[in-house]
Design a protein around this motif. Structure first.
Motif, PDB file in Angstrom:
ATOM      1  N   PRO A  25      84.808  49.152  31.011  1.00  0.00           N
ATOM      2  CA  PRO A  25      83.582  49.590  30.118  1.00  0.00           C
ATOM      3  C   PRO A  25      82.328  48.074  30.684  1.00  0.00           C
ATOM      4  CG  PRO A  25      84.794  47.040  29.575  1.00  0.00           C
ATOM      5  CD  PRO A  25      86.009  48.415  30.675  1.00  0.00           C
ATOM      6  N   ALA A  26      81.087  48.780  30.815  1.00  0.00           N
ATOM      7  CA  ALA A  26      80.227  48.325  31.311  1.00  0.00           C
ATOM      8  C   ALA A  26      79.401  48.126  30.395  1.00  0.00           C
ATOM      9  CB  ALA A  26      78.967  49.252  32.355  1.00  0.00           C
ATOM     10  N   PRO A  27      79.439  46.687  29.985  1.00  0.00           N
ATOM     11  CA  PRO A  27      78.257  45.630  28.846  1.00  0.00           C
ATOM     12  C   PRO A  27      76.961  45.931  28.687  1.00  0.00           C
ATOM     13  CG  PRO A  27      79.724  43.896  30.012  1.00  0.00           C
ATOM     14  CD  PRO A  27      79.974  44.848  30.562  1.00  0.00           C
ATOM     15  N   GLY A  28      76.512  46.058  30.327  1.00  0.00           N
ATOM     16  CA  GLY A  28      74.930  46.587  30.291  1.00  0.00           C
ATOM     17  C   GLY A  28      74.392  47.577  29.405  1.00  0.00           C
ATOM     18  N   PHE A  29      75.198  48.729  29.650  1.00  0.00           N
ATOM     19  CA  PHE A  29      74.355  49.633  28.910  1.00  0.00           C
ATOM     20  C   PHE A  29      74.617  50.299  27.477  1.00  0.00           C
ATOM     21  CE2 PHE A  29      76.525  52.198  32.900  1.00  0.00           C
ATOM     22  CZ  PHE A  29      75.625  51.792  34.028  1.00  0.00           C
ATOM     23  N   ARG A  30      74.015  50.980  26.975  1.00  0.00           N
ATOM     24  CA  ARG A  30      73.642  50.443  25.422  1.00  0.00           C
ATOM     25  C   ARG A  30      75.175  51.417  24.821  1.00  0.00           C
ATOM     26  NH1 ARG A  30      68.403  51.598  23.904  1.00  0.00           N
ATOM     27  NH2 ARG A  30      66.544  50.411  25.107  1.00  0.00           N
ATOM     28  N   PHE A  57      66.595  54.438  30.918  1.00  0.00           N
ATOM     29  CA  PHE A  57      67.371  54.561  29.777  1.00  0.00           C
ATOM     30  C   PHE A  57      68.883  53.987  29.131  1.00  0.00           C
ATOM     31  CE2 PHE A  57      64.693  58.049  30.930  1.00  0.00           C
ATOM     32  CZ  PHE A  57      63.399  58.170  29.323  1.00  0.00           C
ATOM     33  N   ALA A  58      69.429  53.855  30.370  1.00  0.00           N
ATOM     34  CA  ALA A  58      70.877  53.519  29.644  1.00  0.00           C
ATOM     35  C   ALA A  58      70.916  52.498  29.540  1.00  0.00           C
ATOM     36  CB  ALA A  58      72.140  53.863  30.940  1.00  0.00           C
ATOM     37  N   LEU A  59      69.977  51.047  30.196  1.00  0.00           N
ATOM     38  CA  LEU A  59      70.734  49.451  30.035  1.00  0.00           C
ATOM     39  C   LEU A  59      70.010  48.785  28.835  1.00  0.00           C
ATOM     40  CD1 LEU A  59      69.571  48.818  33.957  1.00  0.00           C
ATOM     41  CD2 LEU A  59      71.662  48.883  32.855  1.00  0.00           C
ATOM     42  N   HIS A  60      70.132  47.649  28.695  1.00  0.00           N
ATOM     43  CA  HIS A  60      69.880  47.445  27.249  1.00  0.00           C
ATOM     44  C   HIS A  60      68.695  46.819  27.761  1.00  0.00           C
ATOM     45  CE1 HIS A  60      73.398  47.212  24.051  1.00  0.00           C
ATOM     46  NE2 HIS A  60      74.097  47.103  25.804  1.00  0.00           N
ATOM     47  N   PRO A  61      67.865  46.703  26.868  1.00  0.00           N
ATOM     48  CA  PRO A  61      66.518  46.150  26.962  1.00  0.00           C
ATOM     49  C   PRO A  61      66.172  45.088  27.916  1.00  0.00           C
ATOM     50  CG  PRO A  61      66.159  47.166  24.620  1.00  0.00           C
ATOM     51  CD  PRO A  61      67.571  46.942  25.060  1.00  0.00           C
ATOM     52  N   VAL A 108      74.977  46.794  39.174  1.00  0.00           N
ATOM     53  CA  VAL A 108      75.651  46.196  39.036  1.00  0.00           C
ATOM     54  C   VAL A 108      75.250  44.799  37.668  1.00  0.00           C
ATOM     55  CG1 VAL A 108      75.535  43.608  39.682  1.00  0.00           C
ATOM     56  CG2 VAL A 108      75.522  45.098  41.738  1.00  0.00           C
ATOM     57  N   LEU A 109      73.823  45.083  37.240  1.00  0.00           N
ATOM     58  CA  LEU A 109      73.832  44.358  35.431  1.00  0.00           C
ATOM     59  C   LEU A 109      74.706  45.244  34.902  1.00  0.00           C
ATOM     60  CD1 LEU A 109      69.662  44.318  36.284  1.00  0.00           C
ATOM     61  CD2 LEU A 109      71.148  42.160  35.832  1.00  0.00           C
ATOM     62  N   ALA A 110      74.387  46.276  34.570  1.00  0.00           N
ATOM     63  CA  ALA A 110      75.758  47.113  33.915  1.00  0.00           C
ATOM     64  C   ALA A 110      76.947  46.805  33.435  1.00  0.00           C
ATOM     65  CB  ALA A 110      75.979  48.207  34.109  1.00  0.00           C
ATOM     66  N   LYS A 111      77.522  45.900  34.129  1.00  0.00           N
ATOM     67  CA  LYS A 111      79.001  44.998  35.127  1.00  0.00           C
ATOM     68  C   LYS A 111      78.858  44.366  34.665  1.00  0.00           C
ATOM     69  CE  LYS A 111      80.013  48.630  38.543  1.00  0.00           C
ATOM     70  NZ  LYS A 111      80.771  48.491  39.931  1.00  0.00           N
TER      71      LYS A 111
END
Length: 198
Positions: A15-20, A70-74, A193-196
């Motif tokens: 899982p990548a919690p930083g993605f929407r 588009f994918a990363l949380h704001p 990296v941010l997404a993970k």
């Protein structure tokens, strides 16, 4: 269980919690407007990391940057854009630096006051460089996209991604041609990296 080869990378399952959302099709389902910025389409059940890798290795690798925008949380997305621009500080203008300070302030404290400060700054620049696009992305992260004092206009979900995409790609266009591909890969790696770790 099969092993990955040089032509078949391992499939992402973590899982990548930083993605929407985790899957590319889910993201396109929530923001179909992305099709204006990304010509390729994710496969059935294709994880965001796998889709991004395919874009990065494809004919239009810049689409991997668009996907991350588009994918990363704001909050992660704004910080990612901030770090992309800071990766080549010699290419920033004074205006870019001023806008980046506003973006960093909002990331540290995502209040409505800080959001409006960035939005107003991004709306009133004479030349819209990468920093100004990031300031608009902050302004369009939530709430109303109208300036303070005007009737509220709800921000469409895709607006932050579109502004962030414009900012990061404009910054990339300033990078000398012989270093551009390496910088593109660096941008995408930072987003992953941010997404993970979000």
């Amino acid at each position: 269980m099969g092993s990955a080869t040089d032509t078949t990378p391992p499939t992402s399952i973590a899982p990548a919690p930083g993605f929407r959302v985790q899957l590319g099709q889910q993201l396109f389902g929530t923001m179909p407007e992305m099709a204006d910025d990304i010509g390729a389409r994710p496969g059935e059940g294709e994880h965001m990391f796998d889709f991004g890798r395919r874009l990065r290795l494809g004919d239009t690798p810049e689409e991997a940057i668009s996907l991350m925008a588009f994918a990363l949380h704001p909050r992660q997305a704004i910080w990612w854009g901030h770090e992309c621009l800071k990766a080549a500080p010699e290419l920033l203008t004074d205006q870019d630096r001023e806008m980046l300070e506003l973006c960093a302030t909002w990331v540290a404290e995502p209040s409505e006051a800080n959001r409006y400060t960035a939005l107003d700054a991004g709306l009133h620049v004479a030349v819209r460089g990468p920093g100004a696009w990031l300031a608009l992305a902050v302004g369009w992260a939530s709430g109303s996209m109208a300036p303070q004092g005007l009737p509220p206009a709800l921000v469409p979900m895709f607006a932050i991604g579109r502004a962030l995409n414009a900012g990061v790609l404009t910054a990339l266009a300033r990078v000398p041609q012989d270093k551009r591909r390496r910088m593109l890969d660096h941008y995408v790696a930072m987003a992953e990296v941010l997404a993970k770790t979000a």
